[in-house]
Design a protein around this motif. Structure first.
Motif, PDB file in Angstrom:
ATOM      1  N   PRO A 124       0.808  -1.236   0.000  1.00 62.63           N
ATOM      2  CA  PRO A 124       0.000   0.000   0.000  1.00 62.63           C
ATOM      3  C   PRO A 124       0.832   1.273   0.000  1.00 62.63           C
ATOM      4  N   ASP A 143       1.117   3.820  -2.954  1.00 62.10           N
ATOM      5  CA  ASP A 143       0.210   4.942  -3.202  1.00 62.10           C
ATOM      6  C   ASP A 143       0.598   6.170  -2.383  1.00 62.10           C
ATOM      7  N   LEU A 160      -3.920   5.287   5.468  1.00 62.83           N
ATOM      8  CA  LEU A 160      -3.702   4.458   4.277  1.00 62.83           C
ATOM      9  C   LEU A 160      -4.187   3.038   4.527  1.00 62.83           C
ATOM     10  N   LEU A 196      -7.807   0.490   3.131  1.00 64.71           N
ATOM     11  CA  LEU A 196      -7.935  -0.877   2.602  1.00 64.71           C
ATOM     12  C   LEU A 196      -9.275  -1.482   3.014  1.00 64.71           C
ATOM     13  N   ALA A 200      -6.229   4.201  -6.767  1.00 64.58           N
ATOM     14  CA  ALA A 200      -5.736   3.433  -5.610  1.00 64.58           C
ATOM     15  C   ALA A 200      -5.264   2.055  -6.071  1.00 64.58           C
ATOM     16  N   ASN A 242      -2.432   0.408  -6.054  1.00 64.28           N
ATOM     17  CA  ASN A 242      -1.643  -0.402  -5.131  1.00 64.28           C
ATOM     18  C   ASN A 242      -2.506  -0.988  -4.027  1.00 64.28           C
ATOM     19  N   ARG A 243      -3.428  -0.193  -3.520  1.00 71.76           N
ATOM     20  CA  ARG A 243      -4.281  -0.690  -2.442  1.00 71.76           C
ATOM     21  C   ARG A 243      -5.283  -1.727  -2.943  1.00 71.76           C
ATOM     22  N   THR A 248      -3.334  -4.756  -3.273  1.00 72.32           N
ATOM     23  CA  THR A 248      -2.999  -5.300  -1.956  1.00 72.32           C
ATOM     24  C   THR A 248      -4.111  -6.183  -1.431  1.00 72.32           C
TER      25      THR A 248
END
Length: 400
Positions: free
Chosen positions: A74, A77, A205, A209, A339, A341-342, A345
């Motif tokens: 995460p 981001d 952050l 998620l 988002a 990357n999240r 993830t």
């Protein structure tokens, strides 16, 4: 290596040389997580422990990877991607060195966890590819880097098996260390800087998620399908080396590793999914992938005691899983929420948590029921994927 900037998108554009570098990096780095699988027999002999005890190494590597996905990825981001990726490469190198020099099984467990924890670079490069690719090339670009990822998983087993038979299980890790240094230097030169999209704190952050998981049914559904599919896939690969050591094969780690070459056929075929998806619905592609996975388990049950049966099953299981995996990721990357990357993830954490569960269930199945128990475990996991897909994919409101 050059990269260009699109003035309208204010981000670098994905060039072919950069796409190839990302693809190769994915394949090389992800191999760190899978070198141990065909070498478990050699490790068990070296440390004088049982198959069940040494199998924990593969499970801990996957748990480490899932943990790295949750706590490191995460940050892509929040922190400039290039700086973060290069820092993680240093941690990978340290973890691989610890793997080589671990004097006891307990320390090998810790090193295995750290190898998985640090080898999450591909899961930042996949979202980066999605960000840099133009919309019309999104699916094909993801398909290419994901094929590199799966080829790395499969071919790493081949390399580890053959090298382990000749020079011992530590040799592949020395080679891996040299490769990490090489690709860290290449990325330092070629990887573009991409500004982070998240402005809050690390705690905020991580909380986001949960918010994304709650509010995005496409993401939840993709994560469940991926987790259960990879659980069955891991169950097969974790126990294959033990199955091949038994009658009628009586084969070693090199033979187990060579099945990665066979699986590569399925991986390469799955690369076409990105192109096909422009003409066929994602629902249909994933449904077809699930049926291919189910067919692979039937083939393993009927022909699992012959090389022909195992070869056919390996091609099918790799084709089915990779096709579903590419389609899952394309579905939630297309949400375009800023988002990436999240989103990745949540998906990949679920994916490898499922793989860890599959490894654990496979070790129990092998202990009590041998090969047929493993096949049943994989088949049931895939059957659950089919039920979830049919019940919820066309009606995402029911999945909330």
């Amino acid at each position: 290596m050059e990269f260009h900037v699109d003035s309208k998108r204010h981000t670098p554009v994905l060039t072919k040389p950069l796409l190839w570098l990302i693809t190769l990096t994915n394949g090389i780095v992800v191999g760190n997580n899978y070198y141990n699988q065909p070498l478990l027999g050699l490790m068990a002999k070296d440390f004088h422990v049982s198959e069940a005890a040494i199998s924990m190494i593969a499970m801990l590597t996957q748990i480490g990877f899932a943990t790295g996905l949750l706590f490191i990825v995460p940050l892509g981001d929040m922190i400039k991607r290039k700086k973060l990726i290069l820092s993680i490469f240093l941690l990978i190198i340290a973890s691989l060195l610890a793997m080589v020099f671990a004097p006891s099984l307990e320390l090998l467990y810790i090193a295995s966890f750290m190898v998985g924890f640090s080898s999450v670079v591909p899961q930042m490069l996949v979202p980066l590819t999605a960000e840099l690719a133009t919309p019309e090339k999104l699916n094909s670009s993801i398909g290419m880097v994901m094929s590199g990822l799966l080829l790395g998983i499969l071919l790493s087993r081949v390399a580890a098996g053959f090298i382990g038979d000749i020079w011992g299980w530590q040799a592949i890790y020395y080679i891996a260390i040299a490769l990490m240094v090489l690709f860290m230097l290449l990325l330092a030169f070629a990887l573009p800087d991409v500004n982070p999209t998240f402005q809050g704190s690390y705690l905020q952050l991580m909380h986001s998620l949960i918010h994304l998981t709650k509010t995005q049914p496409v993401l939840r559904l993709s994560a469940l399908r991926g987790a259960l599919g990879f659980a069955g896939f891991s169950a097969f690969w974790i126990t294959l080396v033990f199955h091949l050591q038994e009658a009628p094969f009586h084969a070693g780690s090199a033979v187990a590793g060579s099945f990665g070459l066979i699986g590569a056929v399925g991986a390469l075929a799955a690369a076409l999914v990105g192109r096909i998806s422009t003409r066929v619905s994602t629902y249909t592609v994933i449904l077809s992938s699930i049926f291919i996975l189910l067919l692979s388990w039937i083939v393993f049950y009927i022909g699992g005691n012959s090389y022909i049966g195992l070869i056919a099953g390996v091609i099918l299981i790799d084709l089915g899983l990779q096709s579903m995996h590419i389609s899952n990721q394309s579905a939630f990357f297309a949400l375009n929420l800023g988002a990436t990357n999240r989103l990745n993830t949540v998906y990949m954490f679920s994916y490898f948590a499922g793989g860890s569960l599959g490894s654990y269930l496979a070790s129990l199945a092998w202990k009590y029921f041998q090969w047929n128990g493993v096949v049943l475990t994989g088949f049931c996991c895939t059957l659950l994927v089919l039920i979830i897909h049919i019940c919820y994919d066309k009606r995402p409101k029911n999945f909330s």
